[in-house]
Write a protein that holds these residues in place. Structure first.
Motif, PDB file in Angstrom:
ATOM      1  N   SER A 153       9.527 -43.188  -2.119  1.00 30.39           N
ATOM      2  CA  SER A 153      10.542 -42.887  -1.112  1.00 30.39           C
ATOM      3  C   SER A 153       9.849 -42.383   0.152  1.00 30.39           C
ATOM      4  O   SER A 153       8.705 -41.920   0.122  1.00 30.39           O
ATOM      5  N   GLU A 154      10.563 -42.490   1.271  1.00 30.11           N
ATOM      6  CA  GLU A 154      10.027 -42.059   2.572  1.00 30.11           C
ATOM      7  C   GLU A 154      11.211 -41.722   3.465  1.00 30.11           C
ATOM      8  O   GLU A 154      12.243 -42.407   3.421  1.00 30.11           O
ATOM      9  N   TRP A 155      11.076 -40.670   4.282  1.00 26.81           N
ATOM     10  CA  TRP A 155      12.203 -40.247   5.094  1.00 26.81           C
ATOM     11  C   TRP A 155      11.721 -39.664   6.426  1.00 26.81           C
ATOM     12  O   TRP A 155      10.630 -39.126   6.546  1.00 26.81           O
ATOM     13  N   LEU A 156      12.583 -39.779   7.428  1.00 24.24           N
ATOM     14  CA  LEU A 156      12.312 -39.200   8.746  1.00 24.24           C
ATOM     15  C   LEU A 156      13.631 -38.727   9.349  1.00 24.24           C
ATOM     16  O   LEU A 156      14.592 -39.497   9.450  1.00 24.24           O
ATOM     17  N   TYR A 157      13.664 -37.440   9.744  1.00 22.64           N
ATOM     18  CA  TYR A 157      14.839 -36.848  10.384  1.00 22.64           C
ATOM     19  C   TYR A 157      14.414 -36.172  11.679  1.00 22.64           C
ATOM     20  O   TYR A 157      13.266 -35.719  11.820  1.00 22.64           O
ATOM     21  N   GLN A 158      15.326 -36.108  12.611  1.00 17.37           N
ATOM     22  CA  GLN A 158      15.068 -35.374  13.850  1.00 17.37           C
ATOM     23  C   GLN A 158      16.232 -34.443  14.148  1.00 17.37           C
ATOM     24  O   GLN A 158      17.355 -34.670  13.709  1.00 17.37           O
ATOM     25  N   LYS A 159      15.911 -33.387  14.900  1.00 14.88           N
ATOM     26  CA  LYS A 159      16.939 -32.408  15.271  1.00 14.88           C
ATOM     27  C   LYS A 159      16.707 -31.961  16.700  1.00 14.88           C
ATOM     28  O   LYS A 159      15.617 -31.526  17.053  1.00 14.88           O
ATOM     29  N   LYS A 160      17.755 -32.085  17.521  1.00 14.80           N
ATOM     30  CA  LYS A 160      17.714 -31.603  18.896  1.00 14.80           C
ATOM     31  C   LYS A 160      18.829 -30.577  19.047  1.00 14.80           C
ATOM     32  O   LYS A 160      20.002 -30.931  19.164  1.00 14.80           O
ATOM     33  N   LEU A 161      18.452 -29.316  19.057  1.00 13.13           N
ATOM     34  CA  LEU A 161      19.464 -28.267  19.043  1.00 13.13           C
ATOM     35  C   LEU A 161      20.248 -28.183  20.349  1.00 13.13           C
ATOM     36  O   LEU A 161      21.322 -27.609  20.383  1.00 13.13           O
ATOM     37  N   SER A 190       3.280 -38.072  -6.249  1.00 16.86           N
ATOM     38  CA  SER A 190       2.972 -36.907  -5.419  1.00 16.86           C
ATOM     39  C   SER A 190       3.923 -36.912  -4.229  1.00 16.86           C
ATOM     40  O   SER A 190       4.328 -37.970  -3.748  1.00 16.86           O
ATOM     41  N   GLU A 191       4.243 -35.717  -3.737  1.00 20.94           N
ATOM     42  CA  GLU A 191       5.194 -35.612  -2.629  1.00 20.94           C
ATOM     43  C   GLU A 191       4.586 -34.802  -1.491  1.00 20.94           C
ATOM     44  O   GLU A 191       3.916 -33.785  -1.714  1.00 20.94           O
ATOM     45  N   PHE A 192       4.849 -35.240  -0.250  1.00 22.74           N
ATOM     46  CA  PHE A 192       4.352 -34.579   0.956  1.00 22.74           C
ATOM     47  C   PHE A 192       5.504 -34.493   1.963  1.00 22.74           C
ATOM     48  O   PHE A 192       6.251 -35.456   2.141  1.00 22.74           O
ATOM     49  N   GLU A 193       5.632 -33.352   2.615  1.00 21.10           N
ATOM     50  CA  GLU A 193       6.633 -33.224   3.681  1.00 21.10           C
ATOM     51  C   GLU A 193       6.103 -32.285   4.751  1.00 21.10           C
ATOM     52  O   GLU A 193       5.492 -31.257   4.445  1.00 21.10           O
ATOM     53  N   ILE A 194       6.357 -32.655   6.005  1.00 19.83           N
ATOM     54  CA  ILE A 194       5.892 -31.850   7.134  1.00 19.83           C
ATOM     55  C   ILE A 194       7.015 -31.742   8.166  1.00 19.83           C
ATOM     56  O   ILE A 194       7.748 -32.702   8.412  1.00 19.83           O
ATOM     57  N   ILE A 195       7.171 -30.549   8.730  1.00 19.14           N
ATOM     58  CA  ILE A 195       8.133 -30.298   9.800  1.00 19.14           C
ATOM     59  C   ILE A 195       7.346 -29.858  11.028  1.00 19.14           C
ATOM     60  O   ILE A 195       6.489 -28.980  10.930  1.00 19.14           O
ATOM     61  N   PHE A 196       7.627 -30.466  12.170  1.00 14.44           N
ATOM     62  CA  PHE A 196       6.867 -30.153  13.388  1.00 14.44           C
ATOM     63  C   PHE A 196       7.743 -30.392  14.604  1.00 14.44           C
ATOM     64  O   PHE A 196       8.788 -31.062  14.530  1.00 14.44           O
ATOM     65  N   ILE A 197       7.320 -29.837  15.727  1.00 13.95           N
ATOM     66  CA  ILE A 197       8.069 -29.938  16.980  1.00 13.95           C
ATOM     67  C   ILE A 197       7.219 -30.652  18.030  1.00 13.95           C
ATOM     68  O   ILE A 197       6.046 -30.329  18.233  1.00 13.95           O
ATOM     69  N   ILE A 198       7.823 -31.640  18.666  1.00 16.86           N
ATOM     70  CA  ILE A 198       7.222 -32.295  19.830  1.00 16.86           C
ATOM     71  C   ILE A 198       8.214 -32.163  20.973  1.00 16.86           C
ATOM     72  O   ILE A 198       9.355 -32.636  20.871  1.00 16.86           O
ATOM     73  N   ASP A 199       7.783 -31.511  22.044  1.00 18.39           N
ATOM     74  CA  ASP A 199       8.646 -31.273  23.200  1.00 18.39           C
ATOM     75  C   ASP A 199       9.925 -30.543  22.757  1.00 18.39           C
ATOM     76  O   ASP A 199       9.845 -29.451  22.234  1.00 18.39           O
ATOM     77  N   ARG A 241      11.329 -33.897  10.744  1.00 17.40           N
ATOM     78  CA  ARG A 241      11.006 -33.651   9.336  1.00 17.40           C
ATOM     79  C   ARG A 241      10.666 -34.989   8.705  1.00 17.40           C
ATOM     80  O   ARG A 241      11.511 -35.883   8.629  1.00 17.40           O
ATOM     81  N   TYR A 242       9.428 -35.112   8.272  1.00 20.29           N
ATOM     82  CA  TYR A 242       8.961 -36.392   7.738  1.00 20.29           C
ATOM     83  C   TYR A 242       8.293 -36.169   6.386  1.00 20.29           C
ATOM     84  O   TYR A 242       7.595 -35.160   6.179  1.00 20.29           O
ATOM     85  N   GLY A 243       8.491 -37.107   5.462  1.00 15.35           N
ATOM     86  CA  GLY A 243       7.840 -36.982   4.173  1.00 15.35           C
ATOM     87  C   GLY A 243       7.884 -38.265   3.376  1.00 15.35           C
ATOM     88  O   GLY A 243       8.553 -39.236   3.749  1.00 15.35           O
ATOM     89  N   PHE A 244       7.163 -38.248   2.263  1.00 17.17           N
ATOM     90  CA  PHE A 244       7.179 -39.414   1.370  1.00 17.17           C
ATOM     91  C   PHE A 244       6.736 -39.000  -0.032  1.00 17.17           C
ATOM     92  O   PHE A 244       6.077 -37.971  -0.221  1.00 17.17           O
ATOM     93  N   GLU A 245       7.122 -39.812  -0.995  1.00 12.40           N
ATOM     94  CA  GLU A 245       6.650 -39.709  -2.368  1.00 12.40           C
ATOM     95  C   GLU A 245       5.873 -40.979  -2.692  1.00 12.40           C
ATOM     96  O   GLU A 245       6.315 -42.085  -2.335  1.00 12.40           O
ATOM     97  N   ALA A 246       4.758 -40.841  -3.380  1.00 14.00           N
ATOM     98  CA  ALA A 246       3.951 -42.028  -3.692  1.00 14.00           C
ATOM     99  C   ALA A 246       3.189 -41.819  -4.986  1.00 14.00           C
ATOM    100  O   ALA A 246       2.741 -40.704  -5.290  1.00 14.00           O
ATOM    101  N   ASN A 247       3.048 -42.908  -5.741  1.00 13.62           N
ATOM    102  CA  ASN A 247       2.081 -42.914  -6.831  1.00 13.62           C
ATOM    103  C   ASN A 247       0.921 -43.818  -6.423  1.00 13.62           C
ATOM    104  O   ASN A 247       0.860 -44.255  -5.271  1.00 13.62           O
ATOM    105  N   LYS A 248       0.035 -44.110  -7.323  1.00 15.67           N
ATOM    106  CA  LYS A 248      -1.156 -44.876  -6.947  1.00 15.67           C
ATOM    107  C   LYS A 248      -0.830 -46.327  -6.578  1.00 15.67           C
ATOM    108  O   LYS A 248      -1.608 -46.982  -5.881  1.00 15.67           O
ATOM    109  N   LYS A 249       0.336 -46.825  -7.000  1.00 15.15           N
ATOM    110  CA  LYS A 249       0.669 -48.220  -6.758  1.00 15.15           C
ATOM    111  C   LYS A 249       1.574 -48.444  -5.556  1.00 15.15           C
ATOM    112  O   LYS A 249       1.449 -49.449  -4.864  1.00 15.15           O
ATOM    113  N   LYS A 250       2.496 -47.503  -5.293  1.00 20.20           N
ATOM    114  CA  LYS A 250       3.468 -47.786  -4.237  1.00 20.20           C
ATOM    115  C   LYS A 250       4.137 -46.515  -3.705  1.00 20.20           C
ATOM    116  O   LYS A 250       4.057 -45.447  -4.312  1.00 20.20           O
ATOM    117  N   ILE A 251       4.803 -46.686  -2.564  1.00 20.87           N
ATOM    118  CA  ILE A 251       5.623 -45.632  -1.978  1.00 20.87           C
ATOM    119  C   ILE A 251       6.958 -45.626  -2.718  1.00 20.87           C
ATOM    120  O   ILE A 251       7.650 -46.639  -2.781  1.00 20.87           O
TER     121      ILE A 251
END
Length: 442
Positions: free
Chosen positions: A129-137, A103-112, A117-127
């Protein structure tokens, strides 16, 4: 603020399904001042609320469940799971291609001033993949990778340098725990900031108010600013309550058999679950009149036994709603309209769609069957979403802004006619009542 949330291969959603809070340019003049926040640094506008429609068993609640799981797993996977524990993902089961895929989940949100952009893929046994990106325009108009995980391979930005060294020295990352969750435990600054964002998200899932009424009652008991707003709101909704008294009952664990039956049952239930015991007594204050309708006195009545299920749910909702408005956080509610009058529901929604009552830009996301809310005076087209399930059991989510409609269309009428989807197809039921004689004649 929440910008976008996507899931794939989770419960009834086989294909990637996304809900976006980025306001469309097509609807730019509609409810712009009340329902939209202009995010100048990122050159787009975000919506303050979204409503999800769909027939029974279409997947409306499961979409909220996915967001709730994401929050729980980020906060708790490093502390409340052990090596070998299964991950509570549920891949789409009605297709041989996806039933064993992650299953895959990804969320994009703004703090200050930063978008993540953060997300991950996981099955019942393990993660997987997982990722985290940031953007400051205000610095560079592109994303910067903070970490990336592909099975047992990891890459880290300098912001995670100390955490990277800990991983190399002690192999601290478990297969079934998220890096973001673990980095928070090791006090990585950016991870703590992000986990705090997820901790502030609130979910009211399930129709029974006793799941979440405790917060509202505690606010009233403490006479906090939120508690005062709860009571004032209930007064103004013409329910007949002039005040609410809340007090905690202190109980000697060895001498509780003389309690009223309702309280005793709650007490016993909590003891079985070995939870911290806090029994709260709630009273609704009503005015009493004589035969000529002259005011006589104000009397206290047991809230649970006297007030309707709708009033009890309203009380339970108001605490989390005012907390969200106070903190500027996002609030997810399953079936907001259940047991409540449409006029009350529309007023609760307008608390979010208002710069006066929502100065910190809190966001409301909820699902409903109440077609009365499909009103251009409450929602823009890009705030209205539908979940539709096909004949193979696959659900998809899409916005009314994606559908070509005539200007000044009656949203409610068209929806009930099935023009937008998200309504059940019901076969003729009258033949169920035909007598055997009539069936033979046919």
């Amino acid at each position: 603020m929440l910008v976008q949330f996507s899931i794939q291969n989770f419960k009834t959603f086989r294909k990637k399904s996304t809900i976006s809070f980025v306001a469309s340019n097509y609807d730019k003049i509609d409810l712009e001042e009340s329902n939209v926040v202009n995010i100048e640094n990122f050159q787009y506008r975000l919506l303050k609320s979204a409503v999800i429609y769909g027939s029974n068993a279409s997947g409306k609640t499961k979409f909220l469940d996915a967001a709730a799981f994401l929050r729980w797993f980020i906060i708790n996977s490093s502390t409340k799971t052990q090596e070998g524990d299964k991950i509570n993902v549920q891949p789409f089961a009605f297709n041989t291609h996806t039933e064993k895929k992650p299953s895959e989940f990804e969320i994009i949100f703004i703090i200050d001033d930063t978008q993540y952009r953060y997300g991950f893929e996981a099955n019942k046994k393990k993660i997987i993949s997982e990722w985290l990106y940031q953007k400051k325009l205000n610095l560079k108009p592109k994303e910067v990778e903070l970490f990336y995980r592909e099975k047992s391979t990891f890459t880290f930005h300098k912001l995670f340098k100390k955490f990277e060294l800990l991983q190399k020295e002690g192999d601290i990352i478990r297969d079934n725990a998220l890096i973001l969750s673990l980095a928070n435990q090791f006090k990585v600054k950016v991870a703590r900031k992000l986990v705090k964002y997820f901790e502030d998200l609130s979910f009211l899932l399930g129709n029974e108010p006793n799941y979440y009424e405790g917060f509202s009652l505690n606010q009233i008991a403490e006479k906090s600013e939120i508690g005062i707003k709860i009571i004032e709101t209930i007064k103004r909704f013409d329910i007949g309550i002039s005040d609410i008294n809340v007090k905690e009952i202190h109980i000697d664990n060895d001498k509780y058999n003389n309690l009223p039956k309702e309280i005793l049952n709650k007490f016993i239930e909590l003891k079985k679950k070995e939870k911290e015991i806090q029994i709260i007594e709630t009273e609704a204050i009503h005015k009493k009149y004589d035969i000529d309708y002259n005011f006589v006195s104000s009397e206290a009545y047991d809230f649970d036994n006297t007030e309707s299920a709708g009033t009890q749910k309203l009380l339970a909702l108001l605490g989390p709603i005012f907390e969200s408005l106070t903190n500027g956080s996002s609030l997810f509610i399953d079936e907001l309209d259940s047991r409540l009058h449409p006029n009350i529901v529309s007023h609760l929604i307008k608390l979010f769609n208002s710069s006066e009552s929502n100065p910190k830009n809190a966001q409301l996301i909820f699902n409903t069957h109440n077609s009365n809310l499909l009103n251009e005076n409450i929602f823009r087209r890009d705030q209205i979403w539908f979940v539709q399930k096909n004949r193979y059991g696959e659900a998809e989510i899409y916005s009314l802004a994606d559908i070509k409609i005539r200007k000044n269309s009656n949203f409610e009428e068209k929806y009930l006619q099935g023009s937008y989807g998200g309504v059940p197809y019901i076969e003729n039921l009258s033949d169920l009542f035909n007598s055997p004689e009539n069936e033979n004649e046919k």
